[in-house]
Design a protein around this motif. Sequence first.
Motif, PDB file in Angstrom:
ATOM      1  N   LEU A 280      -3.834   5.413  -3.821  1.00  0.00           N
ATOM      2  CA  LEU A 280      -5.147   5.641  -3.233  1.00  0.00           C
ATOM      3  C   LEU A 280      -6.177   4.755  -3.933  1.00  0.00           C
ATOM      4  N   PRO A 281      -6.571   3.632  -3.339  1.00  0.00           N
ATOM      5  CA  PRO A 281      -7.609   2.812  -3.969  1.00  0.00           C
ATOM      6  C   PRO A 281      -8.939   3.581  -4.024  1.00  0.00           C
ATOM      7  N   VAL A 282      -9.574   3.611  -5.185  1.00  0.00           N
ATOM      8  CA  VAL A 282     -10.883   4.258  -5.320  1.00  0.00           C
ATOM      9  C   VAL A 282     -11.985   3.227  -5.544  1.00  0.00           C
ATOM     10  N   ARG A 283     -11.632   2.020  -5.889  1.00  0.00           N
ATOM     11  CA  ARG A 283     -12.588   0.926  -6.036  1.00  0.00           C
ATOM     12  C   ARG A 283     -11.863  -0.383  -5.772  1.00  0.00           C
ATOM     13  N   GLY A 284     -12.448  -1.233  -4.925  1.00  0.00           N
ATOM     14  CA  GLY A 284     -11.860  -2.534  -4.637  1.00  0.00           C
ATOM     15  C   GLY A 284     -10.651  -2.420  -3.731  1.00  0.00           C
ATOM     16  N   GLY A 285      -9.872  -3.468  -3.725  1.00  0.00           N
ATOM     17  CA  GLY A 285      -8.666  -3.504  -2.907  1.00  0.00           C
ATOM     18  C   GLY A 285      -7.664  -4.457  -3.527  1.00  0.00           C
ATOM     19  N   CYS A 286      -6.422  -4.344  -3.119  1.00  0.00           N
ATOM     20  CA  CYS A 286      -5.376  -5.217  -3.630  1.00  0.00           C
ATOM     21  C   CYS A 286      -4.242  -5.281  -2.610  1.00  0.00           C
TER      22      CYS A 286
ATOM     23  N   SER B 293      -7.745   4.170   2.273  1.00  0.00           N
ATOM     24  CA  SER B 293      -6.345   4.186   2.710  1.00  0.00           C
ATOM     25  C   SER B 293      -5.505   4.993   1.724  1.00  0.00           C
ATOM     26  N   ALA B 294      -4.386   5.467   2.215  1.00  0.00           N
ATOM     27  CA  ALA B 294      -3.404   6.173   1.381  1.00  0.00           C
ATOM     28  C   ALA B 294      -2.044   5.580   1.739  1.00  0.00           C
ATOM     29  N   PHE B 295      -1.370   5.005   0.750  1.00  0.00           N
ATOM     30  CA  PHE B 295      -0.095   4.344   0.997  1.00  0.00           C
ATOM     31  C   PHE B 295       1.009   5.116   0.294  1.00  0.00           C
ATOM     32  N   TYR B 296       1.962   5.600   1.082  1.00  0.00           N
ATOM     33  CA  TYR B 296       3.096   6.370   0.558  1.00  0.00           C
ATOM     34  C   TYR B 296       4.288   5.443   0.326  1.00  0.00           C
ATOM     35  N   VAL B 297       4.912   5.579  -0.859  1.00  0.00           N
ATOM     36  CA  VAL B 297       6.112   4.813  -1.206  1.00  0.00           C
ATOM     37  C   VAL B 297       7.176   5.798  -1.694  1.00  0.00           C
ATOM     38  N   PRO B 298       8.339   5.860  -1.027  1.00  0.00           N
ATOM     39  CA  PRO B 298       9.390   6.787  -1.459  1.00  0.00           C
ATOM     40  C   PRO B 298       9.974   6.407  -2.819  1.00  0.00           C
TER      41      PRO B 298
END
Length: 175
Positions: free
Chosen positions: A109-115, A143-148
Amino acid sequence: MESAGHGIETFLRDIALCLSVSRGTSPALVWPRGGEMVLGRLAPPGPRTACSPTAADVLAARLQRDSNTTELTSGLGAWLEAGVDAAFRSVPPGRSSDSLPEEADLLLLPVRGGCHAHVEPPRDHLVPPPAGRPLGLRLRVGSAFYVPAGFTTTLSEAHAPCVLLVLSVHGAPRP
């Protein structure tokens, strides 16, 4: 109190719905309702641009202790009926991170900036990556990115210091 139905409960419900489909099988990107508002509570007020890598590390350490982080982990744990741990990771501009832990499911979960996130499945994964190369996508606040578990994730290409809340989800997915 939720604003226009987009508070923390809505945010967590959207993530839980996404994970009910993807958990344990494949990466998934979700834009939960209220994401910018919920995650914005974790980032302190002030300019969001000029910030040295050292300052990003200090910010990550400060956020680690925030009560809003505890509210997120306990709320998501209740929705998923799983243990959830939180850690902050900073990505300095022009540098790549070490691989993120593979032992647990991760929610970035990015809270500042992006990558940029690069994700590779385990070698024994039944479905090969598209076009035979790792999945790559840009993560931004909201955004929220899920990785198994078992997938390899590397973060890079931050144009300004990026701080992410990394949630580790422990326990088997619900049937």
